[in-house]
Design an enzyme around this catalytic site. Sequence first.
Site, PDB file in Angstrom:
ATOM      1  N   HIS A 197       0.797  -1.233   0.000  1.00  0.00           N
ATOM      2  CA  HIS A 197       0.000   0.000   0.000  1.00  0.00           C
ATOM      3  C   HIS A 197       0.825   1.276   0.000  1.00  0.00           C
ATOM      4  O   HIS A 197       0.257   2.354   0.160  1.00  0.00           O
ATOM      5  CB  HIS A 197      -0.928   0.052   1.216  1.00  0.00           C
ATOM      6  CG  HIS A 197      -1.990  -0.988   1.210  1.00  0.00           C
ATOM      7  ND1 HIS A 197      -3.252  -0.772   0.708  1.00  0.00           N
ATOM      8  CD2 HIS A 197      -1.972  -2.262   1.635  1.00  0.00           C
ATOM      9  CE1 HIS A 197      -3.975  -1.877   0.841  1.00  0.00           C
ATOM     10  NE2 HIS A 197      -3.220  -2.798   1.400  1.00  0.00           N
TER      11      HIS A 197
ATOM     12  N   LYS B  25      -7.949  13.949   4.545  1.00  0.00           N
ATOM     13  CA  LYS B  25      -7.083  12.772   4.497  1.00  0.00           C
ATOM     14  C   LYS B  25      -6.056  12.946   5.607  1.00  0.00           C
ATOM     15  O   LYS B  25      -6.009  14.018   6.225  1.00  0.00           O
ATOM     16  CB  LYS B  25      -6.388  12.642   3.133  1.00  0.00           C
ATOM     17  CG  LYS B  25      -5.756  13.976   2.667  1.00  0.00           C
ATOM     18  CD  LYS B  25      -5.120  13.874   1.291  1.00  0.00           C
ATOM     19  CE  LYS B  25      -6.097  13.941   0.144  1.00  0.00           C
ATOM     20  NZ  LYS B  25      -6.147  12.736  -0.680  1.00  0.00           N
ATOM     21  N   ARG B  26      -5.265  11.910   5.888  1.00  0.00           N
ATOM     22  CA  ARG B  26      -4.215  12.090   6.889  1.00  0.00           C
ATOM     23  C   ARG B  26      -3.316  13.263   6.490  1.00  0.00           C
ATOM     24  O   ARG B  26      -3.122  13.545   5.307  1.00  0.00           O
ATOM     25  CB  ARG B  26      -3.395  10.798   7.030  1.00  0.00           C
ATOM     26  CG  ARG B  26      -4.152   9.672   7.704  1.00  0.00           C
ATOM     27  CD  ARG B  26      -4.597  10.042   9.096  1.00  0.00           C
ATOM     28  NE  ARG B  26      -3.475  10.105  10.010  1.00  0.00           N
ATOM     29  CZ  ARG B  26      -3.134   9.156  10.864  1.00  0.00           C
ATOM     30  NH1 ARG B  26      -3.855   8.045  10.950  1.00  0.00           N
ATOM     31  NH2 ARG B  26      -2.098   9.299  11.657  1.00  0.00           N
TER      32      ARG B  26
ATOM     33  N   LYS C  52       1.184  14.439   0.814  1.00  0.00           N
ATOM     34  CA  LYS C  52      -0.176  14.737   0.348  1.00  0.00           C
ATOM     35  C   LYS C  52      -0.359  16.236   0.074  1.00  0.00           C
ATOM     36  O   LYS C  52      -1.333  16.662  -0.513  1.00  0.00           O
ATOM     37  CB  LYS C  52      -1.202  14.261   1.377  1.00  0.00           C
ATOM     38  CG  LYS C  52      -1.200  12.732   1.557  1.00  0.00           C
ATOM     39  CD  LYS C  52      -2.185  12.305   2.617  1.00  0.00           C
ATOM     40  CE  LYS C  52      -2.105  10.826   2.970  1.00  0.00           C
ATOM     41  NZ  LYS C  52      -2.790   9.955   1.973  1.00  0.00           N
TER      42      LYS C  52
ATOM     43  N   THR D 125      -8.367   6.761  -1.950  1.00  0.00           N
ATOM     44  CA  THR D 125      -9.724   6.225  -2.054  1.00  0.00           C
ATOM     45  C   THR D 125     -10.749   7.326  -1.769  1.00  0.00           C
ATOM     46  O   THR D 125     -11.886   7.236  -2.234  1.00  0.00           O
ATOM     47  CB  THR D 125      -9.943   5.046  -1.076  1.00  0.00           C
ATOM     48  OG1 THR D 125      -9.414   5.404   0.194  1.00  0.00           O
ATOM     49  CG2 THR D 125      -9.257   3.799  -1.579  1.00  0.00           C
TER      50      THR D 125
ATOM     51  N   LYS E   5     -14.637   8.434  -3.421  1.00  0.00           N
ATOM     52  CA  LYS E   5     -15.868   8.783  -2.707  1.00  0.00           C
ATOM     53  C   LYS E   5     -16.402  10.124  -3.199  1.00  0.00           C
ATOM     54  O   LYS E   5     -17.608  10.304  -3.404  1.00  0.00           O
ATOM     55  CB  LYS E   5     -15.610   8.845  -1.194  1.00  0.00           C
ATOM     56  CG  LYS E   5     -15.228   7.501  -0.597  1.00  0.00           C
ATOM     57  CD  LYS E   5     -14.571   7.611   0.778  1.00  0.00           C
ATOM     58  CE  LYS E   5     -13.790   6.343   1.089  1.00  0.00           C
ATOM     59  NZ  LYS E   5     -12.885   6.465   2.246  1.00  0.00           N
TER      60      LYS E   5
HETATM   61  C1  26W Z   1       4.013   0.578   9.897  1.00  0.00           C
HETATM   62  C2  26W Z   1       3.258   1.815   9.896  1.00  0.00           C
HETATM   63  C3  26W Z   1       2.377   1.968   8.713  1.00  0.00           C
HETATM   64  C4  26W Z   1       1.024   1.971   8.891  1.00  0.00           C
HETATM   65  C5  26W Z   1       0.207   2.108   7.813  1.00  0.00           C
HETATM   66  C6  26W Z   1       2.906   2.079   7.451  1.00  0.00           C
HETATM   67  C7  26W Z   1       2.094   2.202   6.376  1.00  0.00           C
HETATM   68  C8  26W Z   1       0.733   2.218   6.543  1.00  0.00           C
HETATM   69  C9  26W Z   1      -0.182   2.281   5.339  1.00  0.00           C
HETATM   70  C10 26W Z   1       0.558   1.852   4.116  1.00  0.00           C
HETATM   71  C11 26W Z   1      -0.763   3.606   5.154  1.00  0.00           C
HETATM   72  C12 26W Z   1      -1.937   3.635   4.219  1.00  0.00           C
HETATM   73  O1  26W Z   1      -3.048   3.687   4.669  1.00  0.00           O
HETATM   74  N1  26W Z   1      -1.707   3.618   2.895  1.00  0.00           N
HETATM   75  C13 26W Z   1      -2.767   3.950   1.964  1.00  0.00           C
HETATM   76  O2  26W Z   1      -3.442   2.797   1.532  1.00  0.00           O
HETATM   77  C14 26W Z   1      -4.581   3.142   0.762  1.00  0.00           C
HETATM   78  C15 26W Z   1      -5.332   1.879   0.450  1.00  0.00           C
HETATM   79  O3  26W Z   1      -4.617   1.103  -0.454  1.00  0.00           O
HETATM   80  C16 26W Z   1      -4.172   3.911  -0.483  1.00  0.00           C
HETATM   81  O4  26W Z   1      -5.325   4.325  -1.153  1.00  0.00           O
HETATM   82  C17 26W Z   1      -3.333   5.130  -0.111  1.00  0.00           C
HETATM   83  O5  26W Z   1      -2.824   5.741  -1.276  1.00  0.00           O
HETATM   84  C18 26W Z   1      -2.181   4.710   0.789  1.00  0.00           C
HETATM   85  O6  26W Z   1      -1.481   5.842   1.254  1.00  0.00           O
END
Ligand code: 26W
Length: 827
Positions: free
Chosen positions: A371, A564-565, A570, A672, A676
């Site tokens: 992701h 978004k975060r 971003k 995503t 929406k």
């Molecule tokens: C280890 C800490 C950590 C926690 C969460 C590292 C990375 C993450 C995720 C990868 C963060 C995340 O939510 N990524 C998002 O995933 C979405 C679903 O696929 C994508 O639409 C977003 O672009 C992506 O940033």
Amino acid sequence: MAEPHHAIVCALPSMPALPTDDETLSRDIQRYLEYHLGRYLGCNQYYLYEALAYTIRDRIMADWRNTWCLKKKNNSRRAHYLSLEFLIGRSLGNHLLNLDIREPVDEALKDFAISLEELRDTEPDAGLGNGGLGRLAACFMDSCATLALPVTGYGLRYEYGMFHQHIENGYQVEDPDHWMRDGHPWEVERPEYTQTVRFCGRTEHFVDPEGKPHARWIETEDVLAVPYDVPVSGYRNRIVNTLRLWSASATDEFNLKEFNAGDYADSVASKNQAENITMVLYPNDANENGKELRLRQQYFLTSASLQDAFRQYEQRPLSEFADHNVFQLNDTHPSIAVAEMMRILLDDPDKRLEWNEAWAITTRCMAYTNHTLLPEALERWPVKLFNCLLPRLLEIIYEINARFLADVRQRWPGDTDRVRRMSLIEEGPDPQVRMAWLAIVGSFSVNGVAALHSDLLKEGLFRDFYELWPERFNNKTNGVTPRRWLAIANPPLAELLTEQLGDGWQADLGRLQKMEPLADNGDVAFHRRWREIRLHNKRRLAQLVEAETGVAFDPNALFDIQVKRIHEYKRQLLNVLHVIHLYNRIRQGDTANWVDRCVLIGGKAAPGYIRAKEIIKLINNVAGVINNDPAVGNRLKLVFLPNYGVTKMMTICPAADLSEQISTAGKEASGTGNMKFMMNGAITIGTYDGANIEIMDAVGEDNFFLFGLRADEVQAMRANYRPQHFIDNDPDLQAVLRLLDSDHFSGMEPGLFRGILDSLRSPQDPWMTLADFRSYVDAQQRAEAVWRDHDQWTRMSIRNCAASGGFSTDRTIAEYNDEIWRLPSLA
Ligand code: 26W
């Protein structure tokens, strides 16, 4: 506790469904309220919500059992979706829609003199996730049930979910989210399926009577994993899948041993330590932070879930396990599953397979989704920590690595650099286990979440692995569930769609395409209706904004939204620079043909991400100046909406005109939120990044405000990025930076935003914000030109909605199933 006998349960006469007429519903609500909860009419509203939730859950129960029996009877292949996050939000409205009992419930509630809206608002969000990845898991569960696929979600039942955010003096402050304080009526505790998860201890190697070598993991510290099942209903198809959330509990032995030893206080403390595992969700969305407790969480989820899958597999031949089971790993967070599966197959006394047999099974049932491309988000765990916490797992990882690297050496003799790059262990003074490499080596499928992202994985991060196993790599572009994000979030639009398309679009979103002709054919009444709906939704959002921030949004203004975060990639900063630019224009009197605009930004910053928190402060300070400047008036408003989450998005996305998707190209894996917004008729202003590209392909470039460098151009410019060059050539940008430099937004703290300004002007700025400033401002002007032509805007809005059918998770899940899972439908 003895386990129930599946055969017996399924042989029971099938459970009749409970009546759903309003009178029975009303009676049941009252019975729950008075006889179960011990409350009375006129009590705290929450208890009424709870009584209603139990009443609805009762209506789910029969289908839940029948779905389970269907899976058992057909002995069908299943998928297990392993995820540290499920960002569910509220459930009541979702089940009412899926079960089609909204009307009788409305009717029943009249007996209690309360509206469904009021009750719905008392349900707390189940915020068991950070952002995109967690919400995707929740949308996936919804689509799996709707497509009648035998998929179980496995996650953790965090006592504290995603923190609540409030703003003090412009800064984010975090409050704990004790979301289950008043109970969680949707879940069913199933202690009979408790699993034991082991930690620490040491390994012992021995030879069995037949002379075969084996390993034992001993002197471990054990923790119980108690499952809580949450029903996942499908859309009007009587399928109910399960989301199984594990809760950590200290073992009884532990209690006895420690308590008898005399040190009462110490043993309560260590009992607490065991139960800490599922205490809190880590609020990091793109930064791995290497905390031991997080690795404990990951192993706890993975081990409990795999053991649960083997328990359900019962007495069937192990050699066929991979024909019946597939595990989808949601990012690397549960990727220890590769080693845990090997441990179970090698070490369990009733299994004890040979390495090659075990490896063949493991690599036939694991599939991994990536992701993110951000290097700082790639999980690595110190070997030292691994050795101490999971010694047997580390041995297995070493063995996987040795065999894997032997293959690499054979394929590329003498290429030692490649071996170093591909090793599961990153060497150095503090060696690390590379979790993404473990996931790839152990999986038959590796996918990215949008076309560009999947390509960039192959060319960049995973290049070596792509060369070795090209057939493993594939793309599955994300989606969102149209039930929550259209049918429930936008009732007036849903009604219009049903009038135009008939019922059924909710589970067949491609039908939206049939609206395309309505965009153009001059159907005046339809266009008027479209605008009225949008205005209605904007009023609703304006109420929320005013209630939360005190700022009045004019529903006739352009609603320009970025939620978004908060993260540098971003580029909320780019948005703020544009707002300041508009403010400058007002101050200079450059307001001919002005378009009134309300800008909303929302999102949480990881508590340890200082720069993200500074960005929130900047947004709030800029908002304070602009919203209180009498020269600005209604022309421009800016708010930071606190505590953005799933439920807020359900009010936000139906009310957005402009959807801000402005990440540095190549950095947003998919996005995503963009989907929406589009589904609800917003137009995107965005970079050529993630799923924006596919959104633009679907709706056409004329219906999308594209700007900025492309991913390859970003790469090409990086080495000689000169932000000063963009400043020198752009008086508007100079004016914006001058105002920031002059502490115009710094309140009583000169130099407050020095750090941000320096990073924007640094040739090292990884996000290259200033390179896209001019192109962004131009795109915003194109958007304003269209906005001034209301009919043109409406046409584009309709086209965006009409073209959004491909961004349903029903499409995404159908692809996962056709190409990875290959599950039979239960329908
Ligand atoms: C280890 C800490 C950590 C926690 C969460 C590292 C990375 C993450 C995720 C990868 C963060 C995340 O939510 N990524 C998002 O995933 C979405 C679903 O696929 C994508 O639409 C977003 O672009 C992506 O940033």
